[in-house]
Design an enzyme around this catalytic site. Structure first.
Site, PDB file in Angstrom:
ATOM      1  CG  PHE A 125      21.089 -14.252 -77.780  1.00 41.21           C
ATOM      2  CD1 PHE A 125      21.748 -15.211 -78.687  1.00 41.21           C
ATOM      3  CD2 PHE A 125      19.813 -14.692 -77.131  1.00 41.21           C
ATOM      4  CE1 PHE A 125      20.953 -16.143 -79.172  1.00 41.21           C
ATOM      5  CE2 PHE A 125      19.285 -15.826 -77.602  1.00 41.21           C
ATOM      6  CZ  PHE A 125      19.652 -16.369 -78.807  1.00 41.21           C
ATOM      7  CG  ASP A 194      23.413 -14.904 -71.502  1.00 41.02           C
ATOM      8  OD1 ASP A 194      24.071 -16.215 -71.317  1.00 41.02           O
ATOM      9  OD2 ASP A 194      22.428 -14.705 -72.101  1.00 41.02           O
ATOM     10  CE1 TYR A 219      19.557 -23.896 -76.288  1.00 42.83           C
ATOM     11  CE2 TYR A 219      18.463 -23.841 -74.216  1.00 42.83           C
ATOM     12  CZ  TYR A 219      18.932 -23.324 -75.620  1.00 42.83           C
ATOM     13  OH  TYR A 219      18.315 -21.876 -75.603  1.00 42.83           O
ATOM     14  CE  LYS A 220      22.626 -21.340 -76.872  1.00 45.57           C
ATOM     15  NZ  LYS A 220      22.422 -20.151 -76.584  1.00 45.57           N
ATOM     16  NE  ARG A 364      25.987 -19.679 -84.235  1.00 44.82           N
ATOM     17  CZ  ARG A 364      25.223 -19.718 -83.436  1.00 44.82           C
ATOM     18  NH1 ARG A 364      25.182 -18.709 -82.544  1.00 44.82           N
ATOM     19  NH2 ARG A 364      24.441 -20.790 -83.300  1.00 44.82           N
TER      20      ARG A 364
HETATM   21  C1  LIG Z   1      21.300 -19.455 -76.162  1.00 43.01           C
HETATM   22  C2  LIG Z   1      20.993 -18.244 -75.570  1.00 43.01           C
HETATM   23  C3  LIG Z   1      19.872 -18.069 -74.919  1.00 43.01           C
HETATM   24  C4  LIG Z   1      18.872 -18.808 -74.858  1.00 43.01           C
HETATM   25  O1  LIG Z   1      17.961 -18.529 -73.887  1.00 43.01           O
HETATM   26  P1  LIG Z   1      16.726 -19.524 -73.848  1.00 43.01           P
HETATM   27  O2  LIG Z   1      15.616 -18.651 -72.824  1.00 43.01           O
HETATM   28  O3  LIG Z   1      17.412 -20.706 -73.177  1.00 43.01           O
HETATM   29  O4  LIG Z   1      15.861 -19.854 -75.133  1.00 43.01           O
HETATM   30  C5  LIG Z   1      19.898 -16.627 -74.235  1.00 43.01           C
HETATM   31  N1  LIG Z   1      21.109 -15.856 -74.082  1.00 43.01           N
HETATM   32  C6  LIG Z   1      22.094 -16.272 -75.036  1.00 43.01           C
HETATM   33  C7  LIG Z   1      23.218 -15.342 -75.051  1.00 43.01           C
HETATM   34  C8  LIG Z   1      22.205 -17.153 -75.842  1.00 43.01           C
HETATM   35  O5  LIG Z   1      23.480 -17.623 -76.344  1.00 43.01           O
END
Ligand SMILES: *Cc1c(COP(=O)(O)O)cnc(C)c1O
Length: 405
Positions: A125, A194, A219-220, A364
């Site tokens: 990511f 992560d 938030y996911k 997705r």
């Molecule tokens: C959604 C996501 C994030 C989000 O990071 P924020 O700092 O909350 O915006 C980080 N890493 C991964 C792998 C994600 O899927």
């Protein structure tokens, strides 16, 4: 070929079916984006209203003690710790995933002096890569970020920390946490996971699998609401000498002594930097509590079934190339490449079937087993089939790229 009646029968026998009513879902919408922004739990608005009007409105500053606001980051963190199989006392809620990555990567580099590499994988990511890169530049001590296709094979004695996202955000493929953590340790490196696309979606056992450090998103699949605070977890072995690159007053052992020098709170609590977002934390706690009620084996079973039906139904649609594993290394989403993916997804969304698009060409679909029905998968693919047959996606309205895809 799967028919709709078979899926309807699965819904009738689904032990998780009652959870759907615990969410507010708009009429006529099939929500396949719970991996990006989870749905709204029914209990959240009332809880947030209560914190605003009663706790804030009437208790004012007394609420920090009277309503336990001061312990909220630890309390919700502890609950998330149960979801991820972390040792008690190793998980807290704080900041965003990106900021928590910065904090823990900094601590990992400090814990492995003499090693200079943050090892990760290609296609991680972007924020994970950007944060790692920014940290190494800030430190200015010759650290490097190495992104490779096979990070386990690239482990060597210069790797301070192996930083991986447990579930790939594009493909939904899941790493084997136990074997990779073992390999990192054998090379003398720490491992940071992560869990953004894992928590609330797949069974996790951080302590048993040897994870040193972890971060993840609220938030996911945790349904904490837009911009919900994130969490971080530090294994007990690393907590005693945790040297964080940012230390703030609420990570102090006694913040209300207002001492001039920083003395870390015991354990993971030192990683709370500043004042937590109480309203967002209250919303997150509702989502986490709901997730704790659901039995993970049933959740995992249903999620795999949903994915299996989705992939099987899509096999009959020409032009879509699945990039998601068909075996149990699949987490809780499916994804397909199609050169016109963006417009096709827009056409689907216009029909109330909400997934998302990831550049350059990926459609997705998140599969949140708490509120999705098996027939939703059938209906979504049927709509997609219709959009392709009719060419509805060619409409000019679907070609314009918006800021959030
Ligand atoms: C959604 C996501 C994030 C989000 O990071 P924020 O700092 O909350 O915006 C980080 N890493 C991964 C792998 C994600 O899927």
């Amino acid at each position: 070929m799967i028919d709709r009646a078979t899926l309807a029968a699965r819904d009738a026998a689904d032990p998780l079916a009652p959870f759907r009513d615990r969410f507010t879902l708009p009429e006529g919408v099939i929500y396949l984006d719970g991996n990006s922004l989870g749905a709204l739990p029914r209990a959240t608005p009332e809880r947030v209203a209560q914190v605003v009007t009663q706790e804030w409105g009437t208790s004012l500053i007394r609420a920090w003690n009277a309503h336990g606001w001061i312990d909220l980051a630890q309390r919700v963190g502890e609950k998330i710790g149960r979801l991820i199989g972390a040792a008690p006392g190793s998980t807290i809620v704080a900041d965003s995933t990106s900021i928590n990555l910065f904090k823990l990567l900094g601590a990992a580099l400090a814990a492995r002096p003499g090693r200079h590499t943050i090892l990760t994988e290609t296609g991680n990511f972007p924020t994970d890569l950007y944060v790692a890169d920014g940290l190494t530049r800030l430190l200015g001590r010759g650290h490097q970020v190495r992104a490779v296709d096979d990070p386990v094979a690239a482990l060597d004695d210069d790797v301070a920390v192996l930083m991986l996202t447990h579930v790939n955000y594009r493909t939904g493929a899941m790493h084997d946490m136990a074997s990779i953590s073992r390999a990192a340790h054998a090379a003398g490196a720490l491992v940071l996971w992560d869990l953004s696309h894992s928590v609330g979606a797949v069974p996790l056992a951080l302590a048993a699998d040897g994870a040193d450090l972890a971060v993840g998103c609220g938030y996911k699949f945790l349904n904490g609401g837009p911009g919900a605070p994130a969490f971080l977890s530090v294994s007990p072995a690393l907590q005693a000498d945790l040297r964080l690159p940012i230390t703030g007053w609420l990570g102090h052992a006694a913040p209300f002594d207002f001492a001039p020098d920083f003395r870390p709170a015991g354990g993971v609590a030192a990683a709370v930097v500043g004042t937590p977002p109480v309203l967002s934390l209250a919303a997150l706690e509702v989502g986490v509590d709901l997730m704790l009620e659901a039995p993970m084996p049933a959740l995992r079973e249903k999620s795999l079934r949903l994915g299996e039906s989705f992939l099987a139904l899509m096999d009959a649609l020409p032009g879509f190339v699945p990039i998601t594993p068909r075996d149990t290394t699949r987490a809780s989403q499916v994804a397909f490449r199609h050169p016109d993916g963006y417009a096709i997804m827009q056409a689907l969304i216009a029909r109330g079937i909400i997934g998302d698009f990831r550049a350059p060409d990926i459609l997705r679909f998140g599969l949140a087993p708490l509120y999705l029905r098996h027939v939703d998968v059938w209906d979504a693919v049927a709509a997609l089939r219709d959009i392709m047959r009719s060419g509805a996606w060619r409409d000019a309205a679907f070609q314009h790229r918006q800021a959030v895809t």
